[in-house]
Design a protein around this motif. Sequence first.
Motif, PDB file in Angstrom:
ATOM      1  N   LEU A  70       0.909  -1.160   0.027  1.00  8.60           N
ATOM      2  CA  LEU A  70       0.053   0.062   0.181  1.00  8.60           C
ATOM      3  C   LEU A  70       0.842   1.282  -0.023  1.00  8.60           C
ATOM      4  O   LEU A  70       0.346   2.188  -0.748  1.00  8.60           O
ATOM      5  N   ARG A  71       1.991   1.218   0.825  1.00  6.94           N
ATOM      6  CA  ARG A  71       2.771   2.621   0.799  1.00  6.94           C
ATOM      7  C   ARG A  71       3.404   2.648  -0.521  1.00  6.94           C
ATOM      8  O   ARG A  71       3.684   3.521  -1.105  1.00  6.94           O
ATOM      9  N   ALA A  72       4.071   1.333  -1.111  1.00  2.00           N
ATOM     10  CA  ALA A  72       4.339   1.570  -2.615  1.00  2.00           C
ATOM     11  C   ALA A  72       3.436   2.071  -3.558  1.00  2.00           C
ATOM     12  O   ALA A  72       3.857   2.930  -4.405  1.00  2.00           O
ATOM     13  N   PHE A  73       2.325   1.812  -3.636  1.00  2.00           N
ATOM     14  CA  PHE A  73       1.195   2.194  -4.364  1.00  2.00           C
ATOM     15  C   PHE A  73       0.974   3.790  -4.037  1.00  2.00           C
ATOM     16  O   PHE A  73       0.770   4.403  -5.192  1.00  2.00           O
ATOM     17  N   GLY A  74       1.020   4.218  -2.743  1.00  2.00           N
ATOM     18  CA  GLY A  74       0.728   5.626  -2.553  1.00  2.00           C
ATOM     19  C   GLY A  74       1.791   6.427  -3.119  1.00  2.00           C
ATOM     20  O   GLY A  74       1.384   7.569  -3.862  1.00  2.00           O
ATOM     21  N   LEU A  75       2.999   6.019  -3.326  1.00  2.00           N
ATOM     22  CA  LEU A  75       3.977   6.591  -4.124  1.00  2.00           C
ATOM     23  C   LEU A  75       3.807   6.612  -5.521  1.00  2.00           C
ATOM     24  O   LEU A  75       4.152   7.885  -6.138  1.00  2.00           O
ATOM     25  N   ARG A  76       3.441   5.434  -6.133  1.00  2.00           N
ATOM     26  CA  ARG A  76       3.405   5.341  -7.470  1.00  2.00           C
ATOM     27  C   ARG A  76       2.125   6.511  -7.682  1.00  2.00           C
ATOM     28  O   ARG A  76       1.985   7.012  -8.908  1.00  2.00           O
ATOM     29  N   MET A 105       5.651  -1.467  10.278  1.00  2.00           N
ATOM     30  CA  MET A 105       6.456  -1.495  11.261  1.00  2.00           C
ATOM     31  C   MET A 105       7.337  -0.466  11.399  1.00  2.00           C
ATOM     32  O   MET A 105       8.323  -0.197  12.236  1.00  2.00           O
ATOM     33  N   ASP A 106       7.235   0.609  10.511  1.00  2.00           N
ATOM     34  CA  ASP A 106       8.320   1.552  10.491  1.00  2.00           C
ATOM     35  C   ASP A 106       7.499   2.926   9.996  1.00  2.00           C
ATOM     36  O   ASP A 106       7.399   3.250   8.790  1.00  2.00           O
ATOM     37  N   ASP A 107       7.376   3.752  10.843  1.00  2.00           N
ATOM     38  CA  ASP A 107       6.513   5.002  10.683  1.00  2.00           C
ATOM     39  C   ASP A 107       7.407   6.078  10.109  1.00  2.00           C
ATOM     40  O   ASP A 107       6.818   6.936   9.519  1.00  2.00           O
ATOM     41  N   ARG A 108       8.716   5.753   9.899  1.00  2.00           N
ATOM     42  CA  ARG A 108       9.473   6.977   9.344  1.00  2.00           C
ATOM     43  C   ARG A 108       9.289   6.530   7.872  1.00  2.00           C
ATOM     44  O   ARG A 108       9.073   7.675   7.035  1.00  2.00           O
ATOM     45  N   ASP A 109       9.329   5.352   7.149  1.00  2.00           N
ATOM     46  CA  ASP A 109       8.874   5.170   6.064  1.00  2.00           C
ATOM     47  C   ASP A 109       7.403   5.626   5.484  1.00  2.00           C
ATOM     48  O   ASP A 109       7.313   6.217   4.413  1.00  2.00           O
ATOM     49  N   ASP A 110       6.343   5.633   6.362  1.00  2.00           N
ATOM     50  CA  ASP A 110       5.274   6.116   6.212  1.00  2.00           C
ATOM     51  C   ASP A 110       5.314   7.634   6.064  1.00  2.00           C
ATOM     52  O   ASP A 110       4.532   7.996   5.193  1.00  2.00           O
ATOM     53  N   LEU A 111       5.839   8.285   6.960  1.00  2.00           N
ATOM     54  CA  LEU A 111       6.102   9.692   6.774  1.00  2.00           C
ATOM     55  C   LEU A 111       6.814   9.992   5.562  1.00  2.00           C
ATOM     56  O   LEU A 111       6.294  11.099   4.890  1.00  2.00           O
ATOM     57  N   ARG A 112       7.768   9.385   5.401  1.00  2.00           N
ATOM     58  CA  ARG A 112       8.589   9.735   4.058  1.00  2.00           C
ATOM     59  C   ARG A 112       7.619   9.725   2.640  1.00  2.00           C
ATOM     60  O   ARG A 112       7.777  10.412   1.884  1.00  2.00           O
ATOM     61  N   ALA A 113       6.577   8.724   2.946  1.00  2.00           N
ATOM     62  CA  ALA A 113       5.816   8.551   1.588  1.00  2.00           C
ATOM     63  C   ALA A 113       4.702   9.691   1.362  1.00  2.00           C
ATOM     64  O   ALA A 113       4.159   9.788   0.444  1.00  2.00           O
ATOM     65  N   LEU A 114       4.631  10.208   2.178  1.00  2.00           N
ATOM     66  CA  LEU A 114       3.598  11.472   2.444  1.00  2.00           C
ATOM     67  C   LEU A 114       4.296  12.659   1.627  1.00  2.00           C
ATOM     68  O   LEU A 114       3.449  13.607   1.330  1.00  2.00           O
ATOM     69  N   ALA A 115       5.725  12.829   1.710  1.00  2.00           N
ATOM     70  CA  ALA A 115       6.435  13.913   1.132  1.00  2.00           C
ATOM     71  C   ALA A 115       5.980  14.089  -0.649  1.00  2.00           C
ATOM     72  O   ALA A 115       5.485  15.133  -0.916  1.00  2.00           O
ATOM     73  N   PRO A 116       6.004  12.874  -1.219  1.00  2.00           N
ATOM     74  CA  PRO A 116       5.625  13.327  -2.747  1.00  2.00           C
ATOM     75  C   PRO A 116       4.075  13.622  -2.843  1.00  2.00           C
ATOM     76  O   PRO A 116       3.706  14.084  -3.797  1.00  2.00           O
ATOM     77  N   LEU A 117       3.314  12.809  -1.967  1.00  2.00           N
ATOM     78  CA  LEU A 117       1.713  13.311  -1.915  1.00  2.00           C
ATOM     79  C   LEU A 117       1.537  14.747  -1.787  1.00  2.00           C
ATOM     80  O   LEU A 117       0.805  15.453  -2.377  1.00  2.00           O
ATOM     81  N   TRP A 118       2.098  15.346  -0.617  1.00  2.00           N
ATOM     82  CA  TRP A 118       2.101  16.746  -0.391  1.00  2.00           C
ATOM     83  C   TRP A 118       2.673  17.497  -1.612  1.00  2.00           C
ATOM     84  O   TRP A 118       2.074  18.460  -1.948  1.00  2.00           O
ATOM     85  N   ARG A 119       3.696  17.042  -2.227  1.00  2.00           N
ATOM     86  CA  ARG A 119       4.258  17.933  -3.404  1.00  2.00           C
ATOM     87  C   ARG A 119       3.267  17.901  -4.686  1.00  2.00           C
ATOM     88  O   ARG A 119       3.019  18.868  -5.351  1.00  2.00           O
TER      89      ARG A 119
END
Length: 215
Positions: A70-76, A105-119
């Motif tokens: 799901l995280r990879a999908f969000g970035l795509r 298990m890794d909230d840092r990766d989740d937060l990082r994935a929000l940066a492209p969506l914000w942009r």
Amino acid sequence: MTGDDRCPSDRIELTDLVCLMGGSLTHYADQAIPHDRDLAIVELLDKARRGSGLEQLLALVRPEVEAETLRAFGLRMASLAVRHADPGLLRRGLLAVGLASLRSMDDRDDLRALAPLWRTASLLHLDPSHEFTAAAVEFPAAGTFLLGWVDRTPDSQDLVEMGYRESTDEDGFRYAEDATVHRRILEEDFARRPRIIRLLLARRRRRWLRENGFD
């Protein structure tokens, strides 16, 4: 329509999660955009939204399997939304990362994935704060996570600071990871973790370093 009145075809079943399982996650993350798997995940999210809800889908999501997909999908979707100027893809990406954050298990990766969506919201001439807030309203379980990003300082929302850059591939616009920045973020975050969490994440850390040529 009450929960008992919903059409059975709109209820999420384990078989619906096939698009989130199996195969190499790295392979999916690096595939050309769009991909058949993207379309299947879009259909899954739409089914959940019109049927039994994202909360029921959440109950079927496991860490390091469906959550990572799901995280990879969000970035795509952040990339594809820019290509097609489609806010709907951005919004599905936000919900997907919100779902992932509740099982990850890794909230840092989740937060990082929000940066492209914000942009992406800015590139589509939308108000990023409004988009994130609307997603939090639609999916309250992820509200704290999504609204927490809205409250961050601009520097901590920055695409480059989060280890991404705007790029293109043969199909068009695409966010690309800066592996060097990502490694620094990964190592700093790993060092801050309690020992038991470091043990749980050690295999994943080694795998990422190996796949990105650092090990």
